[in-house]
Design a protein around this motif. Sequence first.
Motif: not given
Length: 256
Positions: A93-118
């Motif tokens: 999941q992190i890797g998938a988002l990183e592709v689009f963050a870098r394409a936008a000129g940014s980067t994934v800066a942190y990670v947060k679990p969601h919902g039941a996993l959180y």
Amino acid sequence: MTRDSIDLNADLGEGFGRWTLTDDERLLSVVTSANVACGFHAGDAATMRRVCELAAERGVRIGAQVSYRDLAGFGRRAMDVPAAELAAEVAYQIGALEVFARAAGSTVAYVKPHGALYNRVVRDEEQAAAVVDGVLLASGAAALPVLGLPGSRLHEAAVRAGLPVVGEAFGDRAYRADGTLLPRDREGAVLHDADQVVERSVSMARFGTVTAHCGQAVAVRARSLCLHGDTPGAVDLARRVRSTLESAGVVVEAFA
């Protein structure tokens, strides 16, 4: 003791295909950090790309909101996933988002679990360690910060692994006396009264305290404040929270 600054985050990109849930564009004009759904509980490739582009344009920090693989249940159903599998899915999941963050000129800066996993990694050492393993697998030497509940097993595992941790508080969720969140299936778990949400947000940001569901005062050590983007009137509420924080002398800015 008062605090002089706080990060304001919201869950974004929680649509899928033609179905939309969060008002991403308007929320990105208010928050300083965006927890972007990575396709497992919500979100798809086009949505991730669009949200990353909007966040980068506005200077909003991009975070990967990782989840159990549960589109049908919006990531809020309890699941038992083997540790190795969960670590791989978090990294995916992190890797998938990183592709689009870098394409936008940014980067994934942190990670947060969601919902039941959180909620699971607040107390479950094995699942917490698996999430951290996934963050390490995806980020390598980047040492991505992990956003989560203060005192959680997740934060303990992250610290052992050398990852930075960021404590999070919730303006629109009820707390138990031990500082954990009241489960969503309990009455009053999600707060809808705007005045109450604003008051609690300011109290947590300035003084590090909140009143629990039982009426007891609870210490909340948080550097980031979350407002859920899927609640009715989320944008107007977020704007009001930010405005009131700033009027109270609290600087709203991304966590260091």
